[in-house]
Design an enzyme around this catalytic site. Structure first.
Site, PDB file in Angstrom:
ATOM      1  N   ASP A   1     -10.334   3.967  -1.308  1.00  0.00           N
ATOM      2  CA  ASP A   1     -10.972   2.953  -0.459  1.00  0.00           C
ATOM      3  C   ASP A   1     -12.485   2.940  -0.628  1.00  0.00           C
ATOM      4  O   ASP A   1     -13.137   3.984  -0.602  1.00  0.00           O
ATOM      5  CB  ASP A   1     -10.666   3.252   1.016  1.00  0.00           C
ATOM      6  CG  ASP A   1      -9.202   3.059   1.322  1.00  0.00           C
ATOM      7  OD1 ASP A   1      -8.394   2.965   0.379  1.00  0.00           O
ATOM      8  OD2 ASP A   1      -8.858   2.995   2.514  1.00  0.00           O
TER       9      ASP A   1
ATOM     10  N   ASP B   1       0.829  -1.205   0.000  1.00  0.00           N
ATOM     11  CA  ASP B   1       0.000   0.000   0.000  1.00  0.00           C
ATOM     12  C   ASP B   1       0.871   1.266   0.000  1.00  0.00           C
ATOM     13  O   ASP B   1       1.614   1.510   0.959  1.00  0.00           O
ATOM     14  CB  ASP B   1      -0.883  -0.064   1.265  1.00  0.00           C
ATOM     15  CG  ASP B   1      -1.881   1.056   1.337  1.00  0.00           C
ATOM     16  OD1 ASP B   1      -1.945   1.866   0.404  1.00  0.00           O
ATOM     17  OD2 ASP B   1      -2.597   1.119   2.355  1.00  0.00           O
TER      18      ASP B   1
END
Ligand code: GLA
Length: 716
Positions: free
Chosen positions: A532, A466
């Site tokens: 997200d 990430d």
């Protein structure tokens, strides 16, 4: 002095006001002398006005409101202040008229609402018609620019949707329709109750309603299982219609037969010499006995658990026959074990990830609880096999020799990995190319090789990598080319591929730098295509529909577009979980779309609390078979029309899967022969994948709001 105003027939607009940084309750009073305040325009952010843009500031706007605005359907007026960064509380002539967001001293603390438009309907009795009025706005800003943005503020006549809301609120096993209005309204409320499975309308009622200003009317209804309540309200003075709809969860997937049935992928790939970890996905009554024909040397089957392990040194395609037998019968499936380079993730990964439920409160116990439920509740019988720990497993510091370890919530990572493998499940982990992760934990920067080696020693089979903390490195560098986006991911790729096991490489950098164009070239197995996901329709729409348009050419076996993890079941991004906020129809849309998109199917809920409805969504073997189809062709958007979208993908058996999605707020009848003609398919047999039954094309189907009709089509 009053501000100079632009005046249209039904609206008054103003682009500036007086501003002062600081905070004093006296500043809401109309008589307060603000002549020394700074005159600012509404496109100037606080960053342009003051040294420190964080904290409190006030606007005071002087405005003459002409009595002509009083004429017409309603006397009320509405302040339309545009958007304000971050929270505000607003007064007209000293009377509070509304607020958005909360302040640090509020119960529960500060919460930004920078994206919301400030629409405040004002009681006409607080307005000084044809005289000076003072609008006072108290603002709290944290972080970004601060203050008013999105152009001019306005005073307008409110429409029905501005002063009235219609909602359905859960109440003791049923629902109540709540019609609330800040201006008097009189009109008709129309209610229908429909049985979702049969389509039968069980109640159809219209009643007259009057709601005085600043009050609400409640009407209660029972909501039985599998029923949809739709309410709409009209006031003859307005064209707008208020609508609300709720639906109780309804199960479409037929129960699995008691005899064995294979539900897993038809192919599994592994690199020569890497551990084979594969659990045979058969549903049916347990216990079961498993058998596999055609296994290559080195690969063995546990006939009680149905788990393949060992390794195979010789490249090649090994055709296998997988068989399961129980007291009710036996079933077999033809399957290919592929041994070779570039064989990781030949079908999209299916499994679980801790983030959407537990976020930073994840622990080994919670992972084990979901892993046990994956097996015991039977999700593993549908091919779900990855158990991925997201952020917050990392220790605070590395050891003096730079080794990363787990924190106290994860007492033994190696034992966890061994336990998962012994059950044929795979083990996933998370890190960042930066020095810290999004959750503020240790990242892998300058320790990439060491971390890959540690993960290998724990038996890790999946890495989510990430970007997050890497922004610091990226922002500090001059190179902003595509190569700069690729660099940190290429580095880790090299070390992962050096490990003597297959590690699925999942890139998470929110789709930046058009990652789908280069992800496969750096041997990534999937890449996130968006920010997200959250359990709201807006988020699902952007992530699943909007961001996927045109991405189908980049998806192929071993290399997948990843629209993020699933948002069904109990989620919450914290230690306290709640049911997904998506409606049942939105959840059918979500899973149908992920199936069409050949997306990573990583469940985001606590599996130890899984309910029958969520199980029905996740464990429909025909829906999952499309996701796992060996061709790996992602669906493309074929039709966008009147709020409807049609997406389709071709499948390895020569058939097509088609999703007809209704993005409107109310149900839409669709004729299949009409809809399918638009995507140039002459259907022979059309199969409803959720209900698992063939359906006629020359018929009309009612697709619920935000819902889907998901079919598979065999061509003539
Ligand atoms: C980012 C990712 C999420 C999750 C968190 C963890 O926001 O996009 O999926 O991994 O970080 O901190």
């Amino acid at each position: 002095m009053a501000a100079c105003l632009g005046m249209q027939a039904q609206a008054l607009s103003f682009e500036s006001g007086r501003f002062r940084k600081g905070d004093d309750p006296a500043w809401s009073a109309p008589a307060f002398d603000d002549s020394s305040w700074q005159e600012v325009s509404f496109d100037q952010s606080w960053e342009d006005l003051v040294d420190n843009a964080n904290g409190y500031g006030w606007y005071r706007i002087h405005v003459v409101i002409p009595s002509s605005l009083r004429k017409g359907t309603v006397q009320a007026v509405m302040l339309d202040l545009g958007a304000i960064d971050d929270s505000d509380r607003t007064w007209l002539n000293g009377h509070p008229v509304g607020s958005n967001g909360t302040f640090p001293e509020d119960p529960g603390g500060y919460c930004s609402e920078y994206g919301s438009r400030r629409h405040y309907v004002v009681d006409p009795k607080w307005v000084n018609w044809d005289r000076d009025n003072v609008i006072a706005v108290r603002v709290y800003n944290y972080g970004d620019p601060g203050g008013f943005y999105r152009g001019a503020a306005k005073i307008v006549k409110p429409g029905l949707k501005d002063f009235a809301t219609l909602s359905l609120v859960a109440e003791g096993g049923g629902y109540k329709a709540v019609l609330a209005a800040s201006v008097k309204t009189a009109g008709s409320l129309h209610v229908t109750v429909t049985d979702v499975l049969s389509g039968k309308v069980e109640m159809d009622r219209t009643q007259k309603v009057t709601v005085p200003a600043w009050t609400e009317k409640n009407l209660s209804f029972a909501l039985a299982p599998q029923k949809r309540i739709s309410v709409s309200y009209t006031d003859p003075r307005y064209e707008e219609v208020l609508k609300a709809e709720v639906c109780s969860p309804y199960i479409l997937t037929p129960p699995a037969p008691d005899m064995p049935r294979y539900n897993g992928p038809l192919v599994f790939g592994v690199r020569p010499g890497s551990p084979v970890i594969f659990r045979l996905a058969f549903s049916g009554e347990k216990p079961m006995k498993y058998a596999v024909e055609g296994l290559p040397d080195g690969v063995v089957l546990d006939p009680e658990k149905g788990v393949l392990s060992g390794s195979c040194a010789v490249e090649g395609d090994y055709p296998l026959v997988l068989t399961a037998t129980n007291s009710k019968g036996s079933a077999s499936a033809a399957f290919t074990l592929k041994v070779g380079e570039d064989m990781i993730g030949l079908t999209p990964p299916m499994g679980w990830n801790s983030w959407n439920c537990w976020a930073l409160s994840v622990s080994q116990d919670k992972v084990m609880a979901s892993a046990s439920a994956l097996i015991e509740r039977g999700l593993a019988d549908y091919g779900y096999s990855y158990m991925n720990i997201d952020d917050a497993w990392e220790a605070d510091e590395r050891t003096p020799d730079g080794r990363i370890g787990a924190n106290e919530k994860f007492p033994d990572m190696k034992a966890l990995g061994d336990w998962l493998h012994s059950n044929g499940l795979k083990f996933g982990i998370y890190s960042s190319p930066g020095d810290h992760t999004c959750g503020g934990y240790l990242g892998s920067l300058d320790h990439e090789r060491q971390d890959a080696e540690v993960w290998n020693s724990w038996g890790v089979d999946y890495l989510k990598y990430d970007w997050c903390g890497y922004s610091k490195v990226f922002d500090a560098g001059r190179d902003k080319s595509e190569a700069a986006f690729i660099r940190p991911y290429l580095k880790m790729q090299q070390y992962l591929r050096e490990q003597p096991r297959d590690i699925f490489y999942s890139l998470c950098q929110y789709g930046w730098g058009r990652v789908w164009e280069w992800g496969a070239f750096i041997d990534a197995n999937s890449w996130r295509t968006s920010h997200d996901i959250q359990d709201t329709w807006e988020s699902l729409y952007v992530t699943g529909f909007e961001r996927q348009v045109g991405l189908h050419p980049y998806s192929a076996p071993g290399h997948w577009n990843d629209p993020d993890m699933l948002i069904v079941g109990k989620v919450g991004w914290s230690s306290s979980l709640r049911d997904s906020r998506l409606t049942p129809d939105e959840q059918y849309t979500h899973i149908s779309l992920w199936s069409l998109l050949a997306a990573n199917m990583l469940i985001g809920c606590d599996l130890s609390q899984i309910d029958d409805f969520t199980f029905n969504l996740l464990c429909n073997n025909e829906v999952n078979a499309v996701n796992q189809d060996v061709l790996g062709h992602q669906a493309h958007q074929d039709v966008v029309e009147d709020g409807m979208q049609i997406w389709s993908r071709d499948l390895s058996d020569g058939s097509y899967a088609v999703g007809i999605f209704n993005l409107n707020e109310s149900s839409v009848p669709v004729r299949l022969d009409g809809a399918l003609a638009k995507i140039d398919m002459e259907a022979d047999i059309v199969r409803d994948l959720w209900r698992q039954k063939d359906i006629p094309t020359a018929a009309e189907y009612l697709i619920p709001p935000h819902g889907v009709l998901y079919v598979k089509i065999n061509m003539k």
